[in-house]
Design a protein around this motif. Structure first.
Motif, PDB file in Angstrom:
ATOM      1  N   ALA A 126      43.998  52.705  42.155  1.00  0.00           N
ATOM      2  CA  ALA A 126      42.734  53.155  42.757  1.00  0.00           C
ATOM      3  C   ALA A 126      41.863  53.855  41.718  1.00  0.00           C
ATOM      4  CB  ALA A 126      43.020  54.078  43.936  1.00  0.00           C
ATOM      5  N   GLU A 127      42.478  54.685  40.879  1.00  0.00           N
ATOM      6  CA  GLU A 127      41.720  55.379  39.835  1.00  0.00           C
ATOM      7  C   GLU A 127      41.146  54.386  38.832  1.00  0.00           C
ATOM      8  OE1 GLU A 127      44.548  58.185  38.304  1.00  0.00           O
ATOM      9  OE2 GLU A 127      44.297  59.546  40.006  1.00  0.00           O
ATOM     10  N   THR A 128      41.945  53.388  38.462  1.00  0.00           N
ATOM     11  CA  THR A 128      41.473  52.357  37.527  1.00  0.00           C
ATOM     12  C   THR A 128      40.306  51.589  38.139  1.00  0.00           C
ATOM     13  OG1 THR A 128      43.698  52.138  36.601  1.00  0.00           O
ATOM     14  CG2 THR A 128      42.163  50.338  36.168  1.00  0.00           C
ATOM     15  N   LEU A 129      40.433  51.259  39.418  1.00  0.00           N
ATOM     16  CA  LEU A 129      39.369  50.523  40.102  1.00  0.00           C
ATOM     17  C   LEU A 129      38.088  51.353  40.169  1.00  0.00           C
ATOM     18  CD1 LEU A 129      38.560  47.959  41.544  1.00  0.00           C
ATOM     19  CD2 LEU A 129      39.441  48.941  43.659  1.00  0.00           C
ATOM     20  N   LEU A 172      26.536  39.532  44.279  1.00  0.00           N
ATOM     21  CA  LEU A 172      27.793  40.154  44.711  1.00  0.00           C
ATOM     22  C   LEU A 172      28.978  39.426  44.083  1.00  0.00           C
ATOM     23  CD1 LEU A 172      28.771  42.479  46.415  1.00  0.00           C
ATOM     24  CD2 LEU A 172      28.841  40.962  48.376  1.00  0.00           C
ATOM     25  N   TYR A 173      28.863  38.118  43.985  1.00  0.00           N
ATOM     26  CA  TYR A 173      29.909  37.339  43.313  1.00  0.00           C
ATOM     27  C   TYR A 173      30.029  37.791  41.851  1.00  0.00           C
ATOM     28  CZ  TYR A 173      32.107  33.522  40.832  1.00  0.00           C
ATOM     29  OH  TYR A 173      32.929  32.793  40.001  1.00  0.00           O
ATOM     30  N   ARG A 174      28.894  37.935  41.187  1.00  0.00           N
ATOM     31  CA  ARG A 174      28.894  38.384  39.789  1.00  0.00           C
ATOM     32  C   ARG A 174      29.498  39.786  39.666  1.00  0.00           C
ATOM     33  NH1 ARG A 174      26.521  35.171  35.602  1.00  0.00           N
ATOM     34  NH2 ARG A 174      26.496  37.190  34.651  1.00  0.00           N
ATOM     35  N   ALA A 175      29.164  40.655  40.621  1.00  0.00           N
ATOM     36  CA  ALA A 175      29.697  42.020  40.604  1.00  0.00           C
ATOM     37  C   ALA A 175      31.212  42.006  40.763  1.00  0.00           C
ATOM     38  CB  ALA A 175      29.056  42.854  41.717  1.00  0.00           C
ATOM     39  N   VAL A 179      34.034  43.313  38.082  1.00  0.00           N
ATOM     40  CA  VAL A 179      35.068  44.301  38.423  1.00  0.00           C
ATOM     41  C   VAL A 179      36.451  43.727  38.151  1.00  0.00           C
ATOM     42  CG1 VAL A 179      36.177  45.539  40.327  1.00  0.00           C
ATOM     43  CG2 VAL A 179      33.704  45.546  40.121  1.00  0.00           C
ATOM     44  N   LYS A 180      36.654  42.469  38.569  1.00  0.00           N
ATOM     45  CA  LYS A 180      37.961  41.838  38.392  1.00  0.00           C
ATOM     46  C   LYS A 180      38.337  41.772  36.904  1.00  0.00           C
ATOM     47  CE  LYS A 180      38.257  37.930  40.555  1.00  0.00           C
ATOM     48  NZ  LYS A 180      38.325  36.506  40.919  1.00  0.00           N
ATOM     49  N   LYS A 181      37.364  41.382  36.081  1.00  0.00           N
ATOM     50  CA  LYS A 181      37.610  41.256  34.646  1.00  0.00           C
ATOM     51  C   LYS A 181      37.936  42.620  34.031  1.00  0.00           C
ATOM     52  CE  LYS A 181      35.443  39.422  30.480  1.00  0.00           C
ATOM     53  NZ  LYS A 181      34.242  38.828  29.911  1.00  0.00           N
TER      54      LYS A 181
END
Length: 196
Positions: A126-129, A172-175, A179-181
């Protein structure tokens, strides 16, 4: 994107080589494991959910030509299978397992320790996210907040931002991809630091 799952848009899973089948499943597993295990809080259950979801994806793959839509549909399948599992578990929550009544102190300690380790890992994730989200462009941060914190629909988001639904979906897809990367990179780095 260039994913292995995209092979299923044009070829039946059963006719692929065993190496290709294995690569597709591994990509699917890597993509969804952390999310599912976070939700069900149990490694074995997460693997069961993923296997069932994968079988459903392979058997009922829609006729789409867009890889993004395929991944979106796959995410919905995984999410629904996870929710189904959680509903079943909730029904059995109050049932007493006769084996657990006779659990030894050492077994109870091991289970408690694993639970504590899992909670620590979840907190670290969660902190990393949160860190990854804080590094996004302000525009992407706003989109993510509207979608997941305020739970607005695409239509409501478009009205709020005075733009079209398609633009909202694209950004939103780009966002999410950003985030995933970032998350993958930072989580793998922190995994390496924890293992040293």
């Amino acid at each position: 994107m260039d994913s292995k799952l995209a092979l299923l848009m044009h070829t039946k899973f059963g006719v692929l080589s065993s190496a290709a089948q294995k690569e597709i499943y591994q990509e699917f597993y890597r993509t969804f494991y952390r999310t599912v295990v976070y939700m069900v809080n149990d490694h074995a259950a997460a693997e069961d959910v993923l296997q069932d979801a994968f079988l459903k994806v392979v058997e009922h793959i829609p006729g789409v030509e867009d890889e993004g839509r395929l991944w979106a549909w796959t995410r919905v399948v995984v999410k629904n299978m996870t929710y189904n599992y959680l509903r079943k578990v909730k029904k059995r929550r109050n049932e007493v397992d006769p084996e657990s009544v006779y659990m030894s102190d050492s077994e109870a300690y091991a289970t408690e320790r694993q639970s504590t380790e899992r909670q620590i890992e979840i907190k670290a994730m969660a902190e990393t996210l949160e860190h990854c989200l804080s590094q996004l462009k302000p525009e992407y941060q706003a989109l993510i907040e509207l979608r997941w914190k305020k739970e607005l629909s695409y239509k409501e988001m478009a009205a709020e931002l005075d733009t079209t639904e398609e633009t909202v979906k694209y950004k939103l897809y780009r966002a999410r991809e950003a985030v995933k990367k970032r998350f993958k990179s930072e989580w793998e780095d922190s995994d390496e630091r924890r293992s040293i």
